[in-house]
Write an enzyme that holds these catalytic residues in place. Structure first.
Site, PDB file in Angstrom:
ATOM      1  N   ASP A  95       0.782  -1.237   0.000  1.00  0.00           N
ATOM      2  CA  ASP A  95       0.000   0.000   0.000  1.00  0.00           C
ATOM      3  C   ASP A  95       0.814   1.287   0.000  1.00  0.00           C
ATOM      4  O   ASP A  95       0.309   2.348   0.354  1.00  0.00           O
ATOM      5  CB  ASP A  95      -0.899  -0.006   1.246  1.00  0.00           C
ATOM      6  N   GLU A 117       0.186  -9.035  -1.183  1.00  0.00           N
ATOM      7  CA  GLU A 117      -0.472  -8.446   0.000  1.00  0.00           C
ATOM      8  C   GLU A 117      -1.692  -7.613  -0.423  1.00  0.00           C
ATOM      9  O   GLU A 117      -1.811  -6.431  -0.120  1.00  0.00           O
ATOM     10  CB  GLU A 117       0.490  -7.623   0.857  1.00  0.00           C
ATOM     11  N   GLU A 131      -2.316   5.136   2.662  1.00  0.00           N
ATOM     12  CA  GLU A 131      -2.189   3.719   2.291  1.00  0.00           C
ATOM     13  C   GLU A 131      -3.509   3.075   1.882  1.00  0.00           C
ATOM     14  O   GLU A 131      -3.539   2.240   0.974  1.00  0.00           O
ATOM     15  CB  GLU A 131      -1.556   2.925   3.444  1.00  0.00           C
ATOM     16  N   HIS A 207       5.574   5.656  13.224  1.00  0.00           N
ATOM     17  CA  HIS A 207       5.986   6.492  12.090  1.00  0.00           C
ATOM     18  C   HIS A 207       4.837   6.977  11.210  1.00  0.00           C
ATOM     19  O   HIS A 207       5.038   7.799  10.323  1.00  0.00           O
ATOM     20  CB  HIS A 207       6.940   5.703  11.188  1.00  0.00           C
ATOM     21  N   ARG A 209       2.010   8.589   8.994  1.00  0.00           N
ATOM     22  CA  ARG A 209       1.733   9.995   8.661  1.00  0.00           C
ATOM     23  C   ARG A 209       0.588  10.555   9.506  1.00  0.00           C
ATOM     24  O   ARG A 209       0.656  11.676   9.987  1.00  0.00           O
ATOM     25  CB  ARG A 209       1.366  10.118   7.182  1.00  0.00           C
ATOM     26  N   HIS A 240      12.432   5.957  13.319  1.00  0.00           N
ATOM     27  CA  HIS A 240      12.303   6.089  11.855  1.00  0.00           C
ATOM     28  C   HIS A 240      13.069   7.335  11.386  1.00  0.00           C
ATOM     29  O   HIS A 240      13.160   8.321  12.122  1.00  0.00           O
ATOM     30  CB  HIS A 240      10.808   6.197  11.537  1.00  0.00           C
TER      31      HIS A 240
HETATM   32  C1  UD1 Z   1       6.478   5.148   3.836  1.00  0.00           C
HETATM   33  C2  UD1 Z   1       5.123   4.685   3.312  1.00  0.00           C
HETATM   34  C3  UD1 Z   1       4.345   3.987   4.423  1.00  0.00           C
HETATM   35  C4  UD1 Z   1       5.166   2.890   5.068  1.00  0.00           C
HETATM   36  C5  UD1 Z   1       6.499   3.451   5.519  1.00  0.00           C
HETATM   37  C6  UD1 Z   1       7.372   2.370   6.069  1.00  0.00           C
HETATM   38  C7  UD1 Z   1       4.013   6.068   1.626  1.00  0.00           C
HETATM   39  C8  UD1 Z   1       3.224   7.284   1.359  1.00  0.00           C
HETATM   40  N1  UD1 Z   1       4.350   5.849   2.900  1.00  0.00           N
HETATM   41  O1  UD1 Z   1       6.224   6.153   4.807  1.00  0.00           O
HETATM   42  O2  UD1 Z   1       3.170   3.425   3.872  1.00  0.00           O
HETATM   43  O3  UD1 Z   1       4.467   2.388   6.180  1.00  0.00           O
HETATM   44  O4  UD1 Z   1       7.165   4.039   4.398  1.00  0.00           O
HETATM   45  O5  UD1 Z   1       8.433   2.881   6.803  1.00  0.00           O
HETATM   46  O6  UD1 Z   1       4.318   5.340   0.720  1.00  0.00           O
HETATM   47  N2  UD1 Z   1      13.886   8.806   5.166  1.00  0.00           N
HETATM   48  C9  UD1 Z   1      15.270   8.751   5.102  1.00  0.00           C
HETATM   49  N3  UD1 Z   1      15.867   7.550   4.798  1.00  0.00           N
HETATM   50  C10 UD1 Z   1      15.175   6.419   4.565  1.00  0.00           C
HETATM   51  C11 UD1 Z   1      13.776   6.486   4.645  1.00  0.00           C
HETATM   52  C12 UD1 Z   1      13.138   7.675   4.931  1.00  0.00           C
HETATM   53  O7  UD1 Z   1      15.948   9.745   5.327  1.00  0.00           O
HETATM   54  O8  UD1 Z   1      15.791   5.370   4.314  1.00  0.00           O
HETATM   55  C13 UD1 Z   1      13.228  10.097   5.483  1.00  0.00           C
HETATM   56  C14 UD1 Z   1      13.292  11.110   4.301  1.00  0.00           C
HETATM   57  O9  UD1 Z   1      13.491  12.390   4.835  1.00  0.00           O
HETATM   58  C15 UD1 Z   1      11.893  10.990   3.702  1.00  0.00           C
HETATM   59  C16 UD1 Z   1      11.062  10.760   4.960  1.00  0.00           C
HETATM   60  O10 UD1 Z   1      11.840   9.885   5.759  1.00  0.00           O
HETATM   61  O11 UD1 Z   1      11.511  12.150   2.977  1.00  0.00           O
HETATM   62  C17 UD1 Z   1       9.685  10.175   4.728  1.00  0.00           C
HETATM   63  O12 UD1 Z   1       9.743   8.986   3.922  1.00  0.00           O
HETATM   64  P1  UD1 Z   1       8.404   8.522   3.132  1.00  0.00           P
HETATM   65  O13 UD1 Z   1       8.726   7.274   2.376  1.00  0.00           O
HETATM   66  O14 UD1 Z   1       7.830   9.661   2.362  1.00  0.00           O
HETATM   67  O15 UD1 Z   1       7.379   8.249   4.287  1.00  0.00           O
HETATM   68  P2  UD1 Z   1       7.329   7.112   5.383  1.00  0.00           P
HETATM   69  O16 UD1 Z   1       6.718   7.699   6.598  1.00  0.00           O
HETATM   70  O17 UD1 Z   1       8.647   6.451   5.469  1.00  0.00           O
HETATM   71  N1  UDP Z   2      11.703  -2.930  11.041  1.00  0.00           N
HETATM   72  C1  UDP Z   2      13.091  -3.054  10.980  1.00  0.00           C
HETATM   73  N2  UDP Z   2      13.844  -2.175  11.701  1.00  0.00           N
HETATM   74  C2  UDP Z   2      13.314  -1.187  12.450  1.00  0.00           C
HETATM   75  C3  UDP Z   2      11.896  -1.047  12.488  1.00  0.00           C
HETATM   76  C4  UDP Z   2      11.121  -1.928  11.751  1.00  0.00           C
HETATM   77  O1  UDP Z   2      13.622  -3.952  10.328  1.00  0.00           O
HETATM   78  O2  UDP Z   2      14.063  -0.440  13.079  1.00  0.00           O
HETATM   79  C5  UDP Z   2      10.879  -3.862  10.257  1.00  0.00           C
HETATM   80  C6  UDP Z   2       9.766  -4.539  11.015  1.00  0.00           C
HETATM   81  O3  UDP Z   2      10.200  -5.744  11.618  1.00  0.00           O
HETATM   82  C7  UDP Z   2       8.758  -4.793   9.910  1.00  0.00           C
HETATM   83  C8  UDP Z   2       8.945  -3.604   8.994  1.00  0.00           C
HETATM   84  O4  UDP Z   2      10.240  -3.105   9.269  1.00  0.00           O
HETATM   85  O5  UDP Z   2       9.088  -5.956   9.165  1.00  0.00           O
HETATM   86  C9  UDP Z   2       7.896  -2.588   9.274  1.00  0.00           C
HETATM   87  O6  UDP Z   2       8.236  -1.432   8.643  1.00  0.00           O
HETATM   88  P1  UDP Z   2       7.570  -0.045   8.990  1.00  0.00           P
HETATM   89  O7  UDP Z   2       7.098  -0.030  10.406  1.00  0.00           O
HETATM   90  O8  UDP Z   2       8.545   0.989   8.559  1.00  0.00           O
HETATM   91  O9  UDP Z   2       6.354   0.006   7.974  1.00  0.00           O
HETATM   92  P2  UDP Z   2       4.878  -0.589   7.985  1.00  0.00           P
HETATM   93  O10 UDP Z   2       4.919  -2.039   8.272  1.00  0.00           O
HETATM   94  O11 UDP Z   2       4.096   0.175   9.008  1.00  0.00           O
HETATM   95  O12 UDP Z   2       4.387  -0.280   6.614  1.00  0.00           O
END
Ligand code: UD1
Ligand code: UDP
Length: 366
Positions: A95, A117, A131, A207, A209, A240
């Site tokens: 999602d 999924e 999502e 984490h 939104r 995160h």
């Molecule tokens: C995204 C997904 C969410 C998922 C989550 C898992 C969307 C809209 N959201 O949200 O569904 O649950 O990932 O974690 O698709 N950043 C870094 N390094 C990284 C990752 C993120 O610096 O490796 C920072 C960046 O500043 C980035 C911000 O996190 O702009 C937000 O990342 P983004 O993918 O937009 O949103 P998530 O909250 O991670």
């Molecule tokens: N996870 C990880 N390291 C972390 C936090 C989460 O490997 O520090 C793993 C967790 O076990 C799960 C996945 O990341 O498999 C979940 O990711 P996240 O919470 O970012 O996204 P969501 O599942 O809510 O989409």
């Protein structure tokens, strides 16, 4: 048959890498991987853990990315890859905005999409946001739907998605074959130094939104109260990398006794920590699926869940995002052994660890 897997965030990678490993066992299938790079460091951690090398990385991550920039970047940068590779099927997961945009880009090239999924729903397009809409739209575009549970299949049926729906289990359970090890030695020094016999580990992640701002402040305040009250717990909170998450979490929890704020853990450390912890507090989707397999109670810090199977099985409770509600639900489990035991039993509503094989069999038969 040529398959192109497209994914871009940590949870997608954790659930798609086991499928890539399974696809690559089959010589008649050519499997290529395109990362969108919606995540960077957190995605790299997973690829390294599974020892998988991608074929393409669109590298779209920006420090303050928006839903619009993610969508338009994926649409623009995936097009030439699709044109060059001409896959028979594109596989996307779950999602995220990567998944939806990759499905749309594939549709624009008239390439069939397989949705791994598929069929999770809350019924509220603003929660989880964005999502719920991403998975609705991806489901509408997809030709093949790999639903983890029967309930997910029913959700699709009620939207008149009836053809090519397969109940496979969730590939996250398959991932444990790579990640979970007896006598595991943690990579992160903080996790190595915990005395797991004298301390109860409370694992926290948040984490989403829709939780940014006040809900996340409430979550942090509740956790602070728990750490102040229970001197035998150790709170491990891998924070995160989203700057909006880090600001609130460090502001309220940095330096508090018994709370360790650490960098995102690699998935090997994470899964093995779940196996050793006492309790999980989270707003994550993936953790709700993982922890029940290890018999660890999960309190979901959200107002709903698209994963009701473990709630029905009694190992997961949805506690909302109010400080007092989170504190009292967690406090009850930490103080009352009977209540804890009621939730701490291993269940596997999300699969038997063979989801990837089932998905590959379906693809082979197309
Ligand atoms: C995204 C997904 C969410 C998922 C989550 C898992 C969307 C809209 N959201 O949200 O569904 O649950 O990932 O974690 O698709 N950043 C870094 N390094 C990284 C990752 C993120 O610096 O490796 C920072 C960046 O500043 C980035 C911000 O996190 O702009 C937000 O990342 P983004 O993918 O937009 O949103 P998530 O909250 O991670
Ligand atoms: N996870 C990880 N390291 C972390 C936090 C989460 O490997 O520090 C793993 C967790 O076990 C799960 C996945 O990341 O498999 C979940 O990711 P996240 O919470 O970012 O996204 P969501 O599942 O809510 O989409």
């Amino acid at each position: 048959m040529k398959i192109l897997m497209v994914f871009g965030t940590r949870p997608e990678a954790i659930k798609m890498c086991p499928l890539a490993l399974e696809l690559r066992k089959h010589k008649e299938i050519e499997c290529k991987i395109c990362l969108t790079g919606q995540h960077r460091e957190m995605l790299r951690q997973v690829m390294e853990a599974f020892e998988i090398q991608e074929d393409y990385n669109l590298n779209i991550m920006r420090k303050s990315q928006t839903l619009t920039t993610i969508t338009t970047d994926v649409l623009e940068k995936l097009e030439p890859v699709l044109i060059e590779e001409k896959p028979d099927v594109v596989l996307v997961h779950g999602d995220t905005t990567t998944s939806f945009a990759a499905a749309l880009a594939s549709f624009y090239q008239q390439i069939p999409v397989g949705h791994v999924e598929a069929g999770l729903r809350t019924g509220n397009i603003y929660s989880p946001y964005p999502e719920e809409m991403n998975r609705l739209l991806t489901g509408r575009i997809a030709t093949y739907h790999f639903a983890p549970t029967e309930r997910n299949r029913s959700n699709l049926l009620s939207e008149n998605i009836e053809k090519n729906v397969y109940v496979t289990g969730n590939t996250v359970i398959d991932s444990f074959k790579t990640t979970v090890k007896e006598n595991y030695v943690f990579h992160n020094p903080v996790l190595c130094n915990i005395n797991y016999t004298d301390h109860r580990v409370v694992l926290v992640t948040a984490h989403r939104r829709e939780n940014l701002g006040l809900p996340l402040q409430n979550i942090c305040r509740a956790i602070k109260r728990l750490a102040e009250r229970h001197t035998d717990i150790e709170v491990i909170y891998p924070v995160h990398l989203n700057p909006a998450v880090r600001e609130t979490v460090y502001d309220i929890l940095d330096g508090v006794d018994r709370i360790k704020l650490i960098e995102p853990m690699d998935v090997l450390d994470m899964h093995n920590l779940i196996a050793r912890c006492n309790l999980v507090l989270t707003d994550s989707g993936g953790l709700q699926e993982e922890a029940p397999s290890f018999g660890k109670p999960v309190l979901v810090m959200r107002t709903e869940t698209e994963r009701p199977e473990a709630v029905d099985a009694g190992t997961v409770k949805v506690v909302g995002v109010k400080e007092e509600d989170i504190f009292s639900a967690a406090n009850l489990l930490l103080e009352n052994e009977g209540e804890y035991k009621l939730m701490a039993h291993a269940v596997n509503p999300y699969g038997d660890g063979h989801a990837c094989e089932r998905i590959v069999t379906v693809l082979q038969n197309q």
